[in-house]
Scaffold this active site. Structure first.
Site, PDB file in Angstrom:
ATOM      1  N   LYS A 132       1.589  -1.602  -0.356  1.00 30.39           N
ATOM      2  CA  LYS A 132      -0.257   0.173   0.226  1.00 30.39           C
ATOM      3  C   LYS A 132       1.232   1.022  -0.177  1.00 30.39           C
ATOM      4  CE  LYS A 132      -0.255   2.430   3.359  1.00 30.39           C
ATOM      5  NZ  LYS A 132      -1.061   2.675   4.864  1.00 30.39           N
ATOM      6  N   GLY A 168       1.424  -3.501   5.526  1.00 32.31           N
ATOM      7  CA  GLY A 168       2.517  -4.249   6.037  1.00 32.31           C
ATOM      8  C   GLY A 168       1.272  -6.461   5.945  1.00 32.31           C
ATOM      9  N   GLY A 169       1.198  -6.224   7.709  1.00 35.16           N
ATOM     10  CA  GLY A 169      -0.248  -6.602   8.581  1.00 35.16           C
ATOM     11  C   GLY A 169      -1.257  -6.429   7.739  1.00 35.16           C
ATOM     12  N   ASP A 203      -6.740   0.055   9.060  1.00 33.07           N
ATOM     13  CA  ASP A 203      -6.359   0.305   7.956  1.00 33.07           C
ATOM     14  C   ASP A 203      -6.388  -1.241   6.763  1.00 33.07           C
ATOM     15  OD1 ASP A 203      -4.334   2.117   7.944  1.00 33.07           O
ATOM     16  OD2 ASP A 203      -2.813   1.083   8.914  1.00 33.07           O
TER      17      ASP A 203
HETATM   18  O1  C5P Z   1      -2.810   1.405  12.956  1.00 26.64           O
HETATM   19  P1  C5P Z   1      -1.867   1.125  13.684  1.00 26.64           P
HETATM   20  O2  C5P Z   1      -2.299   0.503  14.571  1.00 26.64           O
HETATM   21  O3  C5P Z   1      -0.930   1.097  12.868  1.00 26.64           O
HETATM   22  O4  C5P Z   1      -2.007   2.395  14.160  1.00 26.64           O
HETATM   23  C1  C5P Z   1      -1.019   2.566  15.609  1.00 26.64           C
HETATM   24  C2  C5P Z   1      -0.885   3.272  16.013  1.00 26.64           C
HETATM   25  O5  C5P Z   1      -0.699   5.092  16.094  1.00 26.64           O
HETATM   26  C3  C5P Z   1      -2.346   4.245  17.282  1.00 26.64           C
HETATM   27  O6  C5P Z   1      -2.289   3.370  17.871  1.00 26.64           O
HETATM   28  C4  C5P Z   1      -2.451   4.822  17.002  1.00 26.64           C
HETATM   29  O7  C5P Z   1      -1.589   6.297  17.994  1.00 26.64           O
HETATM   30  C5  C5P Z   1      -1.929   6.154  16.020  1.00 26.64           C
HETATM   31  N1  C5P Z   1      -2.927   6.081  14.863  1.00 26.64           N
HETATM   32  C6  C5P Z   1      -3.803   7.353  15.094  1.00 26.64           C
HETATM   33  N2  C5P Z   1      -4.263   7.146  14.170  1.00 26.64           N
HETATM   34  C7  C5P Z   1      -4.564   7.062  12.997  1.00 26.64           C
HETATM   35  C8  C5P Z   1      -3.336   5.521  13.140  1.00 26.64           C
HETATM   36  C9  C5P Z   1      -2.495   5.241  14.407  1.00 26.64           C
HETATM   37  O8  C5P Z   1      -3.152   8.506  16.312  1.00 26.64           O
HETATM   38  N3  C5P Z   1      -5.534   7.708  12.235  1.00 26.64           N
END
Ligand code: C5P
Length: 280
Positions: free
Chosen positions: A22, A108-109, A132
């Site tokens: 992506k 990734g995952g 995601d």
């Molecule tokens: O989606 P992912 O698990 O990679 O997100 C990791 C962290 O990034 C979330 O726990 C949050 O702290 C931050 N995040 C965010 N807003 C998003 C996506 C991720 O603040 N839209």
């Protein structure tokens, strides 16, 4: 009568899937919700470089991970692929080849898990596996808003020749969001319409609002952007650290990739193309 196109796969069937990388061509951070998550406005496309998966029916759930980026990837229930397969009600021996850097702004995952849901015909489970995952289901160009729950097809886009550059550093997504100077930025205007529109011109005026924050945490991301300075446009994807350059054609992309890989043998560098929308 059962419609074969929506039926769950027979338990004895081996399922093979591929998960494209992506790429966030743009990523505007437009606000922050009460739960701390950030509101995004992002043009998401997929590139023809893939992790691959094989799920063979089994007596017990098992998983093995190989490929250039296997290190650090859990081969158990912590892996989103395992969780996706389990949610679909299957018991599988799963092999996952990690060919794409993970934790690197390339899906990734989430893309791996979406590939499983796509092949097992359970797209409805995507949001349960992470914000995601839904955007990765169709692997088509989409405008993604909210925290990933609002998706609009971008329609026909030209196929873009890309060079992806990962400078071998991992930046943690929460750290990048925390380092943001401004959490309320303008959203994107409407997307260009059609394959002949000036996509590069339009993209050039847009942003990845996480880029400066990621560079402040890992300055080598700035070096990755600098080596892409002969591209039509160079930008970071997601929360980094992978950066992309858009080139006029695949020959130019390949020659830039060869040059960068020669100069930076310890970096991951690949020339690839975006997967265009399927005309309906
Ligand atoms: O989606 P992912 O698990 O990679 O997100 C990791 C962290 O990034 C979330 O726990 C949050 O702290 C931050 N995040 C965010 N807003 C998003 C996506 C991720 O603040 N839209």
């Amino acid at each position: 009568m059962t419609d074969a196109s929506v039926a769950a796969p027979r338990p004895e069937a081996i399922v093979e899937a591929s998960a494209p990388a992506k790429v966030n061509l743009t990523l505007h951070v437009t606000g922050q919700r009460a739960d701390g998550y950030h509101e995004l406005d992002s043009l998401v496309v997929f590139a023809d470089v893939r992790d691959t998966l094989r799920l063979a029916p089994s007596e017990t759930m098992r998983m093995s991970v190989n490929g250039a980026f296997a290190e650090g990837v859990p081969a158990d229930a912590r892996n989103l692929v395992w969780q996706a397969a389990e949610k679909c009600g299957g018991i599988f021996d799963i092999s996952l080849a990690k060919n794409i850097p993970h934790g690197a702004g390339l899906g990734g995952g989430s893309s791996d898990a979406a590939a499983v849901l796509r092949e097992l015909k359970r797209p409805d489970l995507a949001a349960q596996l992470g914000a995601d995952v839904p955007v990765c289901l169709s692997a088509q160009p989409q405008r993604m808003r909210g925290i990933g729950q609002f998706l609009d097809a971008a329609g026909l886009m030209p196929e873009l020749a890309l060079v992806l550059v990962n400078p071998g550093v991992h930046v943690a997504t929460p750290d990048v969001f925390r380092a943001l100077d401004r959490k309320i930025n303008p959203p994107m205007p409407p997307l260009p319409k059609g394959i002949d529109a000036d996509w590069i011109g339009w993209l050039s005026e847009k942003r990845n609002d996480l880029q400066a924050a990621a560079v402040s945490i890992a300055p080598v991301i700035g070096d990755a952007l600098a080596v892409l300075d002969d591209a039509l446009l160079a930008r970071m994807s997601g929360s980094g650290a992978t950066c992309f350059g858009i080139y006029p054609d695949m020959a130019a992309a390949q020659s830039a990739a060869d040059r960068i890989a020669g100069d930076r043998p310890d970096w991951w560098v690949t020339a690839t193309r975006t997967i265009g929308a399927t005309p309906s």
